[in-house]
Enzyme design. Structure first.
Site, PDB file in Angstrom:
ATOM      1  N   PHE A 193       0.856  -1.188   0.000  1.00 42.57           N
ATOM      2  CA  PHE A 193       0.000   0.000   0.000  1.00 42.57           C
ATOM      3  C   PHE A 193       0.892   1.238   0.000  1.00 42.57           C
ATOM      4  O   PHE A 193       1.980   1.223   0.588  1.00 42.57           O
ATOM      5  CB  PHE A 193      -0.899  -0.030   1.241  1.00 42.57           C
ATOM      6  CG  PHE A 193      -1.972   1.005   1.245  1.00 42.57           C
ATOM      7  CD1 PHE A 193      -3.102   0.843   0.465  1.00 42.57           C
ATOM      8  CD2 PHE A 193      -1.855   2.148   2.022  1.00 42.57           C
ATOM      9  CE1 PHE A 193      -4.110   1.813   0.459  1.00 42.57           C
ATOM     10  CE2 PHE A 193      -2.848   3.126   2.025  1.00 42.57           C
ATOM     11  CZ  PHE A 193      -3.986   2.950   1.234  1.00 42.57           C
ATOM     12  N   THR A 195       1.395   3.882   1.558  1.00 43.45           N
ATOM     13  CA  THR A 195       1.971   4.452   2.777  1.00 43.45           C
ATOM     14  C   THR A 195       3.014   3.549   3.438  1.00 43.45           C
ATOM     15  O   THR A 195       3.669   3.968   4.393  1.00 43.45           O
ATOM     16  CB  THR A 195       0.869   4.724   3.812  1.00 43.45           C
ATOM     17  OG1 THR A 195       0.181   3.500   4.105  1.00 43.45           O
ATOM     18  CG2 THR A 195      -0.131   5.754   3.295  1.00 43.45           C
ATOM     19  N   LYS A 196       3.172   2.324   2.939  1.00 37.82           N
ATOM     20  CA  LYS A 196       4.105   1.393   3.568  1.00 37.82           C
ATOM     21  C   LYS A 196       5.557   1.788   3.280  1.00 37.82           C
ATOM     22  O   LYS A 196       5.834   2.598   2.407  1.00 37.82           O
ATOM     23  CB  LYS A 196       3.844  -0.042   3.083  1.00 37.82           C
ATOM     24  CG  LYS A 196       2.470  -0.566   3.476  1.00 37.82           C
ATOM     25  CD  LYS A 196       2.310  -0.619   4.979  1.00 37.82           C
ATOM     26  CE  LYS A 196       1.069  -1.394   5.423  1.00 37.82           C
ATOM     27  NZ  LYS A 196      -0.195  -0.718   5.128  1.00 37.82           N
ATOM     28  N   ASN A 197       6.491   1.190   4.022  1.00 39.44           N
ATOM     29  CA  ASN A 197       7.910   1.523   3.855  1.00 39.44           C
ATOM     30  C   ASN A 197       8.390   1.265   2.441  1.00 39.44           C
ATOM     31  O   ASN A 197       9.274   1.963   1.930  1.00 39.44           O
ATOM     32  CB  ASN A 197       8.760   0.731   4.848  1.00 39.44           C
ATOM     33  CG  ASN A 197       8.550   1.180   6.283  1.00 39.44           C
ATOM     34  OD1 ASN A 197       7.510   1.735   6.621  1.00 39.44           O
ATOM     35  ND2 ASN A 197       9.537   0.948   7.135  1.00 39.44           N
TER      36      ASN A 197
END
Length: 383
Positions: A193, A195-197
């Site tokens: 997604f 927003t993930k790292n």
């Protein structure tokens, strides 16, 4: 006049943004996009295969299977481990809804265990007492990028012949005693997604496993249960990672460890600046913990305070964003009212849901912005 002064003194620090990263990578991203468009193949092709190999190797595993989302990674892992109607799966109530929803979607029952107050991960010491004849698996969550206590979890699983499905959606690159998360269980589940790292430009996910039978089953499940086109052996899903997302992730992957190191630098700076104020008695907040066994990747930098709501409102008034993960524990969600849980059943999780606050955290956050956030929090507690 006061309104004008407020506007002049207003800062603008987002909790998270991709704009700075996208600007820095703009040329590479455009080249990446055009390469996929020119190739004319958009599903399960060379970019997906390359990403699967990279993530599997990075996670010290053998097989990587790209899927449509982190939620699907959990669903397909459960199905590939033959978990379904009548089974029970143990997990944490302090996590994103998808963790428990995946259990419910395959027809099994989520059984919750309270969390460790220091790491906010599932309390491994409480798992065994929840095991019944119906228990088939444990889903530990490496919350906010901090590894769960995998030695004890895998020991309990082995002694009770249970599957372990790691929810590593927030923790790509994290390590437990030097070993990457996702490589301990029967499967490791990752989310891409945005927003993930390591984030795509939409949904995406990955399952890693060392088990060739599980890998083959997930590959089958992700394409409608078909080994050959139009020949369906089982009832599967449509859960394929597309080429464009895979290409973007391949591009970003080469920066992952650099971005992780920057996240860790930001966390250390937060810790150092907060400790200065804590020593002087200006504020009292609980800082995120990194146990001796852990290499934390700080998907979130999360503090805990009984004045969470007032603090968040205060920061918002100054133009500093923050986020609450998660305001309602899963055992108290309306959808799970039939499970019979009540307020007070998992007190540590309930306290966390009322008190945790995630501060701005992304690799492009500046040291100056971190200092401003800490100073404003100190001002709040000194009021």
């Amino acid at each position: 006049m006061n309104d004008l002064l407020t506007q002049i003194n207003q800062v603008n620090i987002p909790s998270f943004t991709l704009c700075r990263q996208n600007n820095a990578l703009q040329k590479e991203l455009l080249e990446c996009f055009l390469h996929v468009v020119d190739g004319g193949i958009f599903v399960l092709y060379e970019n997906v295969k390359a990403l699967e190999d990279k993530i599997a190797s990075f996670c010290q595993s053998h097989y990587g299977i790209g899927v449509a989302s982190g939620s699907d990674a959990l669903d397909l892992s459960l199905l590939a481990c033959d978990i379904g109607s009548g089974d029970e799966v143990i997990t944490t109530p302090f996590t994103f809804f998808a963790t428990a929803a995946s259990i419910s979607r395959v027809g099994a029952k989520p059984v919750f265990v309270d969390i460790d107050p220091e790491t906010w991960n599932i309390d491994a010491n409480l798992i065994e007492e929840k095991i019944t004849q119906k228990t088939k698996a444990i889903i530990p969550v490496h919350l906010f990028g901090c590894p769960a206590e995998m030695d004890l979890i895998t020991q309990v699983a082995k002694s009770n012949k249970l599957r372990v499905i790691e929810d590593a959606a927030q923790a790509i690159g994290a390590k437990y005693h030097g070993q990457r998360v996702g490589s301990f269980g029967d499967t490791g589940c990752f989310s891409f997604f945005p927003t993930k790292n390591l984030g795509a430009f939409g949904d995406g996910g990955m399952v890693v496993t060392k088990n060739p039978q599980i890998a083959d089953q997930i590959k089958l499940l992700r394409i409608h249960g078909a080994k050959r086109k139009y020949c369906h052996d089982i009832l599967g899903y449509n859960s394929r990672l597309d080429e464009l997302q895979a290409a973007i992730l391949n591009l970003k992957f080469k920066y992952t460890e650099l971005w992780t190191q920057r996240r860790r630098e930001i966390a250390l700076l937060y810790n150092s600046l907060f400790q200065e104020h804590i020593k002087t008695g200006r504020l009292s907040v609980k800082l995120p913990q990194e146990p001796d066994y852990a290499y934390h990747v700080y998907h979130q930098y999360t503090i805990q305070t009984s004045e969470r709501h007032q603090l968040q409102d205060y920061l918002r008034s100054l133009g500093i964003a923050s986020t609450v993960y998660y305001p309602i524990p899963l055992h108290l969600q309306k959808v799970y009212s039939s499970l019979g849980y009540s307020q007070g059943d998992f007190p540590v999780s309930e306290i966390a849901c009322n008190e945790v606050l995630s501060l701005p955290m992304f690799p492009e956050l500046t040291d100056e912005e971190v200092a401003i956030v800490v100073d404003k929090i100190a001002d709040f507690f000194a009021r």
